[in-house]
Motif scaffolding. Structure first.
Motif, short mmCIF file in Angstrom:
data_model
loop_
_atom_site.label_atom_id
_atom_site.label_comp_id
_atom_site.label_asym_id
_atom_site.label_seq_id
_atom_site.Cartn_x
_atom_site.Cartn_y
_atom_site.Cartn_z
N ALA A 95 0.62 -1.34 0.08
CA ALA A 95 -0.08 -0.13 0.23
C ALA A 95 0.80 1.19 0.02
CB ALA A 95 -0.88 0.07 1.11
N THR A 96 2.25 1.12 -0.04
CA THR A 96 2.88 2.34 -0.14
C THR A 96 3.34 2.80 -1.52
OG1 THR A 96 5.12 1.03 -0.11
CG2 THR A 96 4.33 1.58 1.94
N ILE A 97 2.71 1.77 -2.34
CA ILE A 97 2.93 2.57 -3.90
C ILE A 97 2.53 3.66 -4.18
CG2 ILE A 97 2.17 1.97 -6.09
CD1 ILE A 97 2.08 -0.81 -5.33
N PRO A 98 1.34 4.37 -3.55
CA PRO A 98 0.87 5.67 -3.84
C PRO A 98 2.09 6.75 -3.13
CG PRO A 98 -0.82 4.34 -2.85
CD PRO A 98 0.32 3.74 -2.92
N ILE A 99 2.85 6.13 -2.14
CA ILE A 99 3.95 7.15 -1.75
C ILE A 99 4.88 7.54 -2.76
CG2 ILE A 99 5.77 7.46 -0.02
CD1 ILE A 99 3.98 5.99 2.38
N SER A 156 9.64 -3.67 -4.71
CA SER A 156 8.43 -3.96 -5.92
C SER A 156 7.29 -2.68 -5.77
CB SER A 156 7.46 -4.87 -5.39
OG SER A 156 6.29 -5.21 -6.03
N ALA A 157 7.29 -1.92 -4.60
CA ALA A 157 6.36 -0.96 -4.59
C ALA A 157 7.21 0.15 -5.19
CB ALA A 157 6.13 -0.30 -3.10
N VAL A 158 8.53 0.22 -5.49
CA VAL A 158 9.16 1.41 -6.34
C VAL A 158 8.93 1.20 -7.50
CG1 VAL A 158 11.22 2.42 -6.75
CG2 VAL A 158 10.77 1.85 -4.27
N ALA A 159 9.37 0.03 -7.89
CA ALA A 159 9.25 -0.49 -9.56
C ALA A 159 7.72 -0.28 -10.06
CB ALA A 159 9.53 -1.96 -9.51
N ILE A 160 6.85 -0.61 -9.38
CA ILE A 160 5.32 -0.53 -9.60
C ILE A 160 4.88 0.85 -9.77
CG2 ILE A 160 2.85 -1.15 -9.04
CD1 ILE A 160 4.00 -3.72 -8.08
N ALA A 161 5.44 1.71 -8.83
CA ALA A 161 4.86 3.12 -8.90
C ALA A 161 5.75 3.76 -9.95
CB ALA A 161 5.56 3.90 -7.57
N PHE A 162 6.87 3.40 -10.37
CA PHE A 162 7.64 3.90 -11.49
C PHE A 162 6.84 3.53 -12.81
CE2 PHE A 162 10.81 4.32 -14.96
CZ PHE A 162 11.22 5.44 -14.64
N TYR A 163 6.31 2.50 -12.76
CA TYR A 163 5.46 1.91 -13.92
C TYR A 163 4.20 2.58 -14.08
CZ TYR A 163 2.12 -1.37 -16.12
OH TYR A 163 1.22 -1.92 -16.86
N PHE A 164 3.58 2.91 -13.08
CA PHE A 164 2.50 3.87 -13.06
C PHE A 164 2.65 5.28 -13.70
CE2 PHE A 164 -0.26 1.88 -9.35
CZ PHE A 164 -0.42 0.77 -10.12
#
Length: 297
Positions: A95-99, A156-164
């Motif tokens: 859930a830290t992806i939005p951060i 994973s959170a960093v990679a997915i956020a960059f993906y977004f």
């Protein structure tokens, strides 16, 4: 279905993804599980986007790189992270992806980050530490949380956020379904050799439980979730739609407690409160461009 009902349904679908991944990992190793998930998702996406697949050749390198970053690296890191954390911890850290979206939006899209956003980021990271410390052991070894598992989840959170953020720029130019389908295909092609190597070196047992987990992750999270997300974005402002990501941990933690017997003590609850409060504070923005909240992979 109203927009609120759609948001609630999506929060449940995406919130269950970490515990369901946990179930799949009981008999299928991370690389293989990710590959099988997208072996389900990609054919479905190809059918759904059959009339929207045309892209200019110059767009392909960026879309392929996006697929490798978000689909292959992001999801593989998440699978390793889920394997090394309890289902509750994995759900909260995801859930830290939005951060990280806030951070990358400031860097890549030049969006302003106010002091309250940074306070939210700090509170959420403190919460992560408390969650990692305060999650009690579950009913089996797969529910133990390790430092490596937490690290993989953050990667994973960093990679997915960059993906977004990156996909936001591409989908505006070429369309969401086309970009999502092609980068999912590119990510699948990239991971297949790795999954083949893993299957040759690690035990793989395709149980009924694993099959249902793979089908759920591929069809409900990666495909149906995307379609529901598109409906929500058309029905409500993106700022409101993005709040669905903050509802996910509630359902994920509840499911983890039921499925794995995760013991949720006071320290864990305090960490969860800090993370969710930090996420909400970090996401507060008077102007929330729709391109930041594009899709969930």
């Amino acid at each position: 279905m109203g927009s609120f009902g759609a948001m609630l349904l999506l929060a449940i679908m995406w919130g269950l993804s970490i515990p369901i991944t946990k179930l799949g990992l009981e008999t299928v190793p991370p690389l293989t599980l990710t590959a099988m998930r997208f072996l389900v998702a990609v054919p479905l996406l190809l059918v759904l986007s059959a009339r929207q697949l045309r892209l200019p050749w110059q767009a392909l390198p960026s879309i392929i790189a996006l697929g490798v970053m978000g689909i292959t690296f992001g999801n593989v890191a998440q699978s390793f992270g889920v394997q090394g954390t309890s289902a509750s911890v994995g759900t909260i850290i995801s859930a830290t992806i939005p951060i990280f979206i806030v951070i990358f939006a400031a860097i890549r899209l030049k969006q302003h980050v106010a002091s309250r956003h940074w306070v939210g980021l700090f509170a959420a990271f403190v919460g992560i530490a408390l969650v990692a410390v305060g999650s009690g052991p579950g009913v089996d070894d797969l529910s133990e949380t390790t430092v490596a598992g937490v690290a993989w989840m953050l990667v994973s959170a960093v990679a997915i956020a960059f993906y977004f953020i990156w996909s936001a720029e591409l989908t505006v130019k070429f369309g969401l379904l086309a970009v999502t389908t092609w980068n999912s295909l590119a990510g699948l092609v990239a991971i297949l050799p790795l999954a083949g190597w893993e299957m040759a070196h690690a035990p793989v047992q395709i149980t009924t439980q694993a099959i249902w987990a793979i089908i759920y992750l591929g069809s409900m999270v990666s495909v149906a979730g995307l379609l529901l997300w598109l409906f929500i974005l058309r029905a409500v402002p993106a700022r409101v739609a993005a709040s669905v990501q903050y509802l996910q941990p509630v359902f994920g933690v509840a499911a983890a407690s039921v499925l794995f017997g995760d013991q949720l003590g006071l320290i864990f609850a305090t960490g969860v409160a800090l993370i969710l409060g930090g996420l909400a504070l970090a996401a507060v923005n008077k102007r929330s461009p729709p391109e930041v909240a594009v899709a969930h992979n």
